[in-house]
Structures are given as C-alpha cells and as structure tokens.
Design an enzyme around this catalytic site. Structure first.
Site, PDB file in Angstrom:
ATOM      1  N   PRO A  52       0.813  -1.220   0.000  1.00  0.00           N
ATOM      2  CA  PRO A  52       0.000   0.000   0.000  1.00  0.00           C
ATOM      3  C   PRO A  52       0.850   1.276   0.000  1.00  0.00           C
ATOM      4  N   TRP A 102      -2.643  -4.772  -4.827  1.00  0.00           N
ATOM      5  CA  TRP A 102      -2.701  -4.818  -6.292  1.00  0.00           C
ATOM      6  C   TRP A 102      -2.095  -6.101  -6.845  1.00  0.00           C
ATOM      7  N   CYS A 139      12.762 -10.904 -11.811  1.00  0.00           N
ATOM      8  CA  CYS A 139      11.501 -11.491 -12.316  1.00  0.00           C
ATOM      9  C   CYS A 139      10.783 -10.468 -13.203  1.00  0.00           C
ATOM     10  N   ARG A 197       8.229  -7.948 -17.933  1.00  0.00           N
ATOM     11  CA  ARG A 197       8.179  -6.724 -18.764  1.00  0.00           C
ATOM     12  C   ARG A 197       8.466  -7.067 -20.229  1.00  0.00           C
ATOM     13  N   GLU A 218       4.084  -3.264 -13.499  1.00  0.00           N
ATOM     14  CA  GLU A 218       5.418  -3.681 -13.980  1.00  0.00           C
ATOM     15  C   GLU A 218       6.322  -2.478 -14.220  1.00  0.00           C
ATOM     16  N   HIS A 232       4.948   4.098 -16.691  1.00  0.00           N
ATOM     17  CA  HIS A 232       5.531   4.758 -17.864  1.00  0.00           C
ATOM     18  C   HIS A 232       6.659   5.708 -17.440  1.00  0.00           C
TER      19      HIS A 232
HETATM   20  P1  TGC Z   1      18.638  -0.195  -7.284  1.00  0.00           P
HETATM   21  O1  TGC Z   1      19.432   0.323  -6.131  1.00  0.00           O
HETATM   22  O2  TGC Z   1      18.818   0.403  -8.638  1.00  0.00           O
HETATM   23  O3  TGC Z   1      18.891  -1.782  -7.414  1.00  0.00           O
HETATM   24  C1  TGC Z   1      18.829  -2.648  -6.313  1.00  0.00           C
HETATM   25  C2  TGC Z   1      19.478  -3.955  -6.731  1.00  0.00           C
HETATM   26  O4  TGC Z   1      18.689  -4.557  -7.766  1.00  0.00           O
HETATM   27  C3  TGC Z   1      19.448  -4.635  -8.985  1.00  0.00           C
HETATM   28  N1  TGC Z   1      18.532  -4.316 -10.087  1.00  0.00           N
HETATM   29  C4  TGC Z   1      18.081  -5.247 -10.921  1.00  0.00           C
HETATM   30  N2  TGC Z   1      18.348  -6.548 -11.019  1.00  0.00           N
HETATM   31  C5  TGC Z   1      17.719  -7.237 -11.982  1.00  0.00           C
HETATM   32  N3  TGC Z   1      16.859  -6.649 -12.829  1.00  0.00           N
HETATM   33  C6  TGC Z   1      16.549  -5.338 -12.755  1.00  0.00           C
HETATM   34  N4  TGC Z   1      15.655  -4.796 -13.588  1.00  0.00           N
HETATM   35  C7  TGC Z   1      17.174  -4.570 -11.771  1.00  0.00           C
HETATM   36  N5  TGC Z   1      17.113  -3.265 -11.393  1.00  0.00           N
HETATM   37  C8  TGC Z   1      17.949  -3.128 -10.365  1.00  0.00           C
HETATM   38  C9  TGC Z   1      20.582  -3.655  -8.836  1.00  0.00           C
HETATM   39  O5  TGC Z   1      21.683  -4.013  -9.621  1.00  0.00           O
HETATM   40  C10 TGC Z   1      20.858  -3.758  -7.360  1.00  0.00           C
HETATM   41  O6  TGC Z   1      21.588  -4.963  -7.137  1.00  0.00           O
HETATM   42  P2  TGC Z   1      22.680  -5.066  -5.969  1.00  0.00           P
HETATM   43  O7  TGC Z   1      23.355  -6.373  -6.182  1.00  0.00           O
HETATM   44  O8  TGC Z   1      23.600  -3.888  -6.156  1.00  0.00           O
HETATM   45  O9  TGC Z   1      21.914  -5.008  -4.688  1.00  0.00           O
HETATM   46  O10 TGC Z   1      17.128  -0.180  -6.872  1.00  0.00           O
HETATM   47  P3  TGC Z   1      16.166   1.021  -6.519  1.00  0.00           P
HETATM   48  O11 TGC Z   1      15.584   0.759  -5.183  1.00  0.00           O
HETATM   49  O12 TGC Z   1      16.866   2.344  -6.751  1.00  0.00           O
HETATM   50  O13 TGC Z   1      14.985   0.820  -7.577  1.00  0.00           O
HETATM   51  C11 TGC Z   1      15.123   0.970  -8.909  1.00  0.00           C
HETATM   52  C12 TGC Z   1      13.753   0.990  -9.617  1.00  0.00           C
HETATM   53  C13 TGC Z   1      12.966   2.235  -9.287  1.00  0.00           C
HETATM   54  C14 TGC Z   1      14.068   0.967 -11.094  1.00  0.00           C
HETATM   55  C15 TGC Z   1      12.930  -0.264  -9.207  1.00  0.00           C
HETATM   56  O14 TGC Z   1      12.563  -0.199  -7.887  1.00  0.00           O
HETATM   57  C16 TGC Z   1      11.703  -0.463 -10.031  1.00  0.00           C
HETATM   58  O15 TGC Z   1      11.772  -1.073 -11.114  1.00  0.00           O
HETATM   59  N6  TGC Z   1      10.481   0.001  -9.575  1.00  0.00           N
HETATM   60  C17 TGC Z   1       9.230  -0.289 -10.230  1.00  0.00           C
HETATM   61  C18 TGC Z   1       8.471  -1.292  -9.393  1.00  0.00           C
HETATM   62  C19 TGC Z   1       7.753  -2.282 -10.237  1.00  0.00           C
HETATM   63  O16 TGC Z   1       7.949  -2.411 -11.434  1.00  0.00           O
HETATM   64  N7  TGC Z   1       6.877  -3.075  -9.608  1.00  0.00           N
HETATM   65  C20 TGC Z   1       6.214  -4.120 -10.303  1.00  0.00           C
HETATM   66  C21 TGC Z   1       5.458  -5.007  -9.335  1.00  0.00           C
HETATM   67  S1  TGC Z   1       4.925  -6.533 -10.071  1.00  0.00           S
HETATM   68  C22 TGC Z   1       3.683  -6.097 -11.100  1.00  0.00           C
HETATM   69  O17 TGC Z   1       3.377  -4.990 -11.351  1.00  0.00           O
HETATM   70  C23 TGC Z   1       2.993  -7.236 -11.714  1.00  0.00           C
HETATM   71  S2  TGC Z   1       1.726  -6.819 -12.826  1.00  0.00           S
HETATM   72  C24 TGC Z   1       1.698  -8.291 -13.594  1.00  0.00           C
HETATM   73  C25 TGC Z   1       0.632  -8.543 -14.530  1.00  0.00           C
HETATM   74  O18 TGC Z   1      -0.567  -8.607 -14.122  1.00  0.00           O
HETATM   75  O19 TGC Z   1       0.956  -8.778 -15.732  1.00  0.00           O
HETATM   76  P1  FAD Z   2       3.029   5.098  -7.232  1.00  0.00           P
HETATM   77  O1  FAD Z   2       4.347   4.466  -7.070  1.00  0.00           O
HETATM   78  O2  FAD Z   2       2.407   5.755  -6.052  1.00  0.00           O
HETATM   79  O3  FAD Z   2       3.106   6.145  -8.432  1.00  0.00           O
HETATM   80  C1  FAD Z   2       2.085   7.097  -8.678  1.00  0.00           C
HETATM   81  C2  FAD Z   2       2.563   8.037  -9.796  1.00  0.00           C
HETATM   82  O4  FAD Z   2       3.769   8.695  -9.388  1.00  0.00           O
HETATM   83  C3  FAD Z   2       2.899   7.294 -11.082  1.00  0.00           C
HETATM   84  O5  FAD Z   2       2.491   8.066 -12.183  1.00  0.00           O
HETATM   85  C4  FAD Z   2       4.415   7.188 -11.050  1.00  0.00           C
HETATM   86  O6  FAD Z   2       4.969   7.129 -12.356  1.00  0.00           O
HETATM   87  C5  FAD Z   2       4.791   8.487 -10.354  1.00  0.00           C
HETATM   88  N1  FAD Z   2       6.084   8.365  -9.687  1.00  0.00           N
HETATM   89  C6  FAD Z   2       6.450   7.513  -8.700  1.00  0.00           C
HETATM   90  N2  FAD Z   2       7.740   7.689  -8.380  1.00  0.00           N
HETATM   91  C7  FAD Z   2       8.221   8.666  -9.180  1.00  0.00           C
HETATM   92  C8  FAD Z   2       9.491   9.286  -9.362  1.00  0.00           C
HETATM   93  N3  FAD Z   2      10.560   8.909  -8.644  1.00  0.00           N
HETATM   94  N4  FAD Z   2       9.607  10.263 -10.267  1.00  0.00           N
HETATM   95  C9  FAD Z   2       8.548  10.630 -11.028  1.00  0.00           C
HETATM   96  N5  FAD Z   2       7.325  10.095 -10.911  1.00  0.00           N
HETATM   97  C10 FAD Z   2       7.168   9.106 -10.007  1.00  0.00           C
HETATM   98  N6  FAD Z   2       2.194  -5.537  -8.054  1.00  0.00           N
HETATM   99  C11 FAD Z   2       2.684  -6.753  -7.632  1.00  0.00           C
HETATM  100  O7  FAD Z   2       3.598  -6.805  -6.823  1.00  0.00           O
HETATM  101  N7  FAD Z   2       2.151  -7.910  -8.105  1.00  0.00           N
HETATM  102  C12 FAD Z   2       1.139  -7.943  -9.008  1.00  0.00           C
HETATM  103  O8  FAD Z   2       0.695  -9.015  -9.427  1.00  0.00           O
HETATM  104  C13 FAD Z   2       0.585  -6.698  -9.445  1.00  0.00           C
HETATM  105  N8  FAD Z   2      -0.476  -6.679 -10.296  1.00  0.00           N
HETATM  106  C14 FAD Z   2      -1.094  -5.474 -10.583  1.00  0.00           C
HETATM  107  C15 FAD Z   2      -2.308  -5.470 -11.275  1.00  0.00           C
HETATM  108  C16 FAD Z   2      -2.961  -4.267 -11.515  1.00  0.00           C
HETATM  109  C17 FAD Z   2      -4.276  -4.283 -12.231  1.00  0.00           C
HETATM  110  C18 FAD Z   2      -2.378  -3.050 -11.107  1.00  0.00           C
HETATM  111  C19 FAD Z   2      -3.058  -1.743 -11.386  1.00  0.00           C
HETATM  112  C20 FAD Z   2      -1.187  -3.053 -10.416  1.00  0.00           C
HETATM  113  C21 FAD Z   2      -0.531  -4.260 -10.121  1.00  0.00           C
HETATM  114  N9  FAD Z   2       0.639  -4.281  -9.354  1.00  0.00           N
HETATM  115  C22 FAD Z   2       1.148  -5.492  -8.941  1.00  0.00           C
HETATM  116  C23 FAD Z   2       1.164  -3.059  -8.763  1.00  0.00           C
HETATM  117  C24 FAD Z   2       1.927  -2.196  -9.746  1.00  0.00           C
HETATM  118  O9  FAD Z   2       3.179  -2.729 -10.034  1.00  0.00           O
HETATM  119  C25 FAD Z   2       2.001  -0.792  -9.151  1.00  0.00           C
HETATM  120  O10 FAD Z   2       0.705  -0.229  -9.234  1.00  0.00           O
HETATM  121  C26 FAD Z   2       3.024   0.079  -9.830  1.00  0.00           C
HETATM  122  O11 FAD Z   2       4.326  -0.395  -9.604  1.00  0.00           O
HETATM  123  C27 FAD Z   2       2.922   1.555  -9.386  1.00  0.00           C
HETATM  124  O12 FAD Z   2       2.859   1.659  -8.013  1.00  0.00           O
HETATM  125  P2  FAD Z   2       1.709   2.580  -7.314  1.00  0.00           P
HETATM  126  O13 FAD Z   2       0.399   2.137  -7.891  1.00  0.00           O
HETATM  127  O14 FAD Z   2       1.885   2.489  -5.870  1.00  0.00           O
HETATM  128  O15 FAD Z   2       1.975   4.034  -7.842  1.00  0.00           O
END
Ligand code: TGC
Ligand code: FAD
Length: 388
Positions: free
Chosen positions: A137, A165, A242, A247, A367, A370
């Site tokens: 959250p 989520w 993962c 992605r 994931e 944008h």
């Molecule tokens: P940072 O300090 O840059 O990195 C921490 C450690 O992680 C390593 N690393 C990676 N390793 C593998 N793949 C990547 N893409 C990696 N990015 C970073 C990095 O080398 C480092 O390793 P180490 O050995 O030095 O510890 O991390 P940060 O905390 O500054 O974060 C970077 C950031 C913002 C890019 C990352 O937190 C991020 O990608 N945030 C977005 C969160 C996100 O995408 N959440 C997705 C949740 S799952 C989901 O949405 C499922 S939807 C599925 C569906 O329904 O299809």
């Molecule tokens: P926030 O992080 O609060 O972001 C809100 C806005 O602020 C966004 O526009 C973002 O781009 C912007 N923002 C944030 N940080 C910055 C920055 N540093 N600079 C500029 N702008 C910024 N997660 C899982 O773990 N597992 C799942 O299976 C999963 N499935 C999902 C399914 C659905 C339908 C949805 C909607 C989400 C799912 N998610 C899942 C969560 C998803 O990965 C998050 O919603 C996503 O990572 C964004 O997090 P947030 O919603 O908390 O938005």
C-alpha cells in the site's frame, strides 16, 4: 479479409516452431477467448478453468525446461504466446505472465531442486495458480521501502505485512512473496493458501482488467516453514530480475492488443460509408491507419531484436524498460485513436477498443509505470539516478 500486420516480413525471421506455437495460441484465442471475453469483462467474472486451459496449450512457463513441466521453448516463442493471448485480452495475458514470469521464473531460478519439483509441474499444468507479492500500500514504484517483514524462529519464519494490487491473489493457491528479514535484507518465499493468518481479499470496482481478479495479500503472524524460503537470493535484485522477464513478455503482449484494434479499424473503415464513400477513403482516416501500422511495425522489430538478445542472455534491464514503455504507449494510443474511427460504435462492447484501452491503463501502470521506465532509460544514459 486478410489484413497484413507483418509489414516488414518479420515472419521470415521466425522459425517453423515459432510460427506453429503462434498459430496454436491464435486458434485457442479465437475459439476460447474472443467469443466470451466481452461478457466476462462486462460481468467482471473469470473465464472458467482459464489456467488449466492455458496449461494445456503450453502457455504457462513456456521457457521453463520440460523436466519441470515447461515447454522448453525460447524467448521469441514466449513473446509470441503473450502477443496472441493479449489479442484476446490483457487479463488473459496477465494471468499467463504472472504464472510464467513472476511465479515459475523465480522458483526455477532461485528455489531448491525439491521446491522446483514440488511446485513447477503443477504450475505449468495450471493445477496450481500462483501470484507475486511485491507492491505494498505504501510502496509501489519504490519497492525498496517495503514494510512486510519476517522474523526467524528456527524451523520457520513469522511473516507480517500486506501486499496490494496483486494479480490473481483471490484465486491463487500459492504466492511468491518478497519481504525483509530482521537485518532489512529482501528475501523471497512461497506462502501457501491455508496457512493460518494468510488472507487474500479481492479489490473491487476495477474498470480495467475486469476478466481477471486483483487483490491483496495480508499476513498476520503467518508461520512459513523454512523449506518454503528461497535459499540464496538476497536483495532487491531477486524480485527485479523477475520483472525483467514479465516486462519483456508485456512488450510483446501489447502488440497483440494493438493489432486487434488496428484490424478492427481497417475492416470497419472500409465497410462504413459517410459522405458517399468509405471512411477509409478519407485522408484523415488513412493517416491514422498508416501511423498505426508504422508504430506496430516498429514495436515488432523492437521485440524481435530484444527476443534474440534475451535468447543469448544479453538483454539489459534498461533495454527491456525501453521496449515495455514504448510498446505499451504505442498500444494504448492505437486503442484510443482506433476507437474514434468507429465513431459511436467504438464505445460498445461489440468491438474491442474500449476494453483494450481500459486494460492498457493498468498495463501502462503495472510492472513499472511509464514514468519509472523513462527514468530507468534516463539513468542508463546519464548515470544519474533521478528517482530520489
Ligand atoms: P537499485 O538500487 O537500482 O537496485 C537494487 C538492486 O537490484 C538490482 N537491479 C536489478 N536486477 C535485476 N533486474 C533489474 N531490472 C534490476 N534493477 C535493479 C541492482 O543491480 C541492485 O543490485 P545489488 O546487487 O547492487 O543489490 O534499486 P532502486 O531501489 O533504486 O529501484 C530501482 C527501480 C525504481 C528501477 C525499481 O525499484 C523499479 O523497477 N520500480 C518499479 C516497481 C515495479 O515495477 N513493480 C512491479 C510489481 S509486479 C507487477 O506490477 C505485476 S503486474 C503483472 C501482470 O498482471 O501482468
Ligand atoms: P506510485 O508508485 O504511487 O506512483 C504514482 C505516480 O507517481 C505514477 O504516475 C508514477 O509514475 C509516479 N512516480 C512515482 N515515483 C516517481 C518518481 N521517482 N519520479 C517521477 N514520478 C514518479 N504488483 C505486484 O507486486 N504484483 C502484481 O501481481 C501486481 N499486479 C497489478 C495489477 C494491476 C491491475 C495493477 C493496477 C497493479 C498491479 N501491481 C502489482 C502493482 C503495480 O506494479 C504498481 O501499481 C506500480 O508499480 C505503481 O505503483 P503505485 O500504484 O503504488 O503508484
């Protein structure tokens, strides 16, 4: 009518196996998904036995070795499967993505041999449904801040916290959960339905991905046996690795949604007459169609190249971010613009644009949003982290 969506003859770069896999999934989507998807999205209901059906066609963990129940296919095949599934609906692709890239991938990559044999074959067949808990959250884009934590109690750990989520959490049998230990190090574990203190409330009132369930994962003093922990992977790179796989699949998947909208718009504009000629005969509408095909073709080339890099284990996370960001924006723009070509008819469920556009609002957010992917590219260019 046959509409050419392979404008740069990318099919010539595919193997017979790729084309066979794509054809099989396309047939499945035409027979099992397209006839029912509008009703399920409208009613906010799951497609019955979807995961077992996806398992039967080899769409769950396609690149996981056959030894563990996977299909042992390459990354291009995985991408093509995602593309065909998302032409049906993002909710279907999402279910396959999560199971493959966010549940089977970490188990295959980080689990012990015993853990792999316990879970992977049943996940591949769809007998077990998995979900992935990273987002919380208070911590979405910045999972490093996660508050879910566990304490070591000898033969088990005690887990507390909440994830939000989470795709498929309300119907999942197991959850791959990322949580911090007492030193604040991120670790991964498998939490099983039925463990005391573990609940998965559904998130209601979604206007996107209505044909699949989203929910929470709530842990209240859940005792997780030590044999459910991944033994060696430590730190955020565990869950983030993962995401690379998921992605990548999304980059292909959204091409399917875009093609479905494009094909619908071409057909409609050739059939619908206004001012005495087909809509397709007006320059303004041709501009839209030409731009759609150009953007789809660019996205296909990006994915094909990324897939070949991935097959060689050379795709960087930043390259994957670029493709995810570009292709999802391409698809959502085509969904919105193509809807306009249908005029009023574009807003009814007989045509897929509104459903795809609404789904893609989630895909552009999950994931990595944008904006987050742009900042990943920015950091790759400049070496400067602009997140904090
Ligand atoms: P940072 O300090 O840059 O990195 C921490 C450690 O992680 C390593 N690393 C990676 N390793 C593998 N793949 C990547 N893409 C990696 N990015 C970073 C990095 O080398 C480092 O390793 P180490 O050995 O030095 O510890 O991390 P940060 O905390 O500054 O974060 C970077 C950031 C913002 C890019 C990352 O937190 C991020 O990608 N945030 C977005 C969160 C996100 O995408 N959440 C997705 C949740 S799952 C989901 O949405 C499922 S939807 C599925 C569906 O329904 O299809
Ligand atoms: P926030 O992080 O609060 O972001 C809100 C806005 O602020 C966004 O526009 C973002 O781009 C912007 N923002 C944030 N940080 C910055 C920055 N540093 N600079 C500029 N702008 C910024 N997660 C899982 O773990 N597992 C799942 O299976 C999963 N499935 C999902 C399914 C659905 C339908 C949805 C909607 C989400 C799912 N998610 C899942 C969560 C998803 O990965 C998050 O919603 C996503 O990572 C964004 O997090 P947030 O919603 O908390 O938005």
């Amino acid at each position: 009518m046959q509409i050419n969506t392979d404008y740069y003859q990318i099919d010539d770069l595919l193997t017979e196996e790729h084309k066979m896999v794509r054809g099989a999934v396309r047939d499945f989507v035409n027979q099992e998904i397209k006839p029912v998807i509008d009703q399920h999205a409208h009613d906010h209901t799951d497609i019955p036995d979807l995961m077992k059906k996806l398992g039967a066609i080899g769409a769950l963990g396609p690149y996981i070795p056959e030894k563990y129940g996977g299909a042992g296919l390459d990354q291009i095949s995985y991408g093509l499967i995602m593309q065909e599934l998302e032409a049906g609906d993002s909710a279907v692709r999402s279910s396959a993505s999560v199971q493959s890239s966010l549940v089977m991938f970490p188990i295959h990559q980080y689990a012990t041999e015993e853990q792999k044999m316990k879970w992977l074959p049943k996940l591949a067949s769809g007998e077990l449904i998995g979900c992935f808990g990273l987002t919380e959250p208070n911590h979405g884009s910045n999972p490093a801040g996660m508050e879910t934590k566990f304490v070591d109690k000898g033969d088990h750990v005690v887990l507390n916290g909440a994830k939000m989520w989470i795709t498929n959490s309300p119907i999942a049998d197991i959850a791959v959960v990322w949580a911090k230990d007492e030193e604040g190090v991120v670790r991964g574990m498998v939490v099983e339905r039925g463990m005391e203190g573990f609940t998965t409330p559904e998130t209601h009132n979604k206007w996107s991905l209505r044909a699949s369930k989203t929910g929470e994962l709530v842990f209240e003093n859940v005792k997780v046996p030590k044999e459910n922990l991944f033994p060696d992977i430590k730190g955020l790179k565990g869950p983030l690795s993962c995401l690379n796989s998921a992605r990548y699949g999304i980059s292909w998947g959204v091409i399917g949604a875009a093609i479905d909208c494009y094909e619908t718009a071409v057909k409609y504009s050739l059939e619908r007459t206004q001012f005495g000629k087909p809509l397709a005969g007006f320059q303004l509408q041709q501009k839209k169609l030409a731009e759609f095909l150009t953007e789809i073709t660019k996205a296909q080339l990006l994915c094909w190249r990324l897939g070949t890099l991935k097959n060689e284990d050379k795709a960087s996370p930043a390259q994957i971010s670029m493709a995810k960001r570009n292709n999802v924006k391409m698809a959502i723009d085509i969904a919105r613009e193509s809807r306009q070509i249908l005029g009023g008819m574009g807003i009814v469920g007989d045509y897929p644009m509104m459903r795809h556009a609404a789904n893609l609002e989630s895909v552009i957010t999950y994931e990595g949003t944008h904006d987050v992917h742009l900042l990943i590219t920015g950091m790759d260019i400049t070496g400067i982290n602009a997140f904090g």
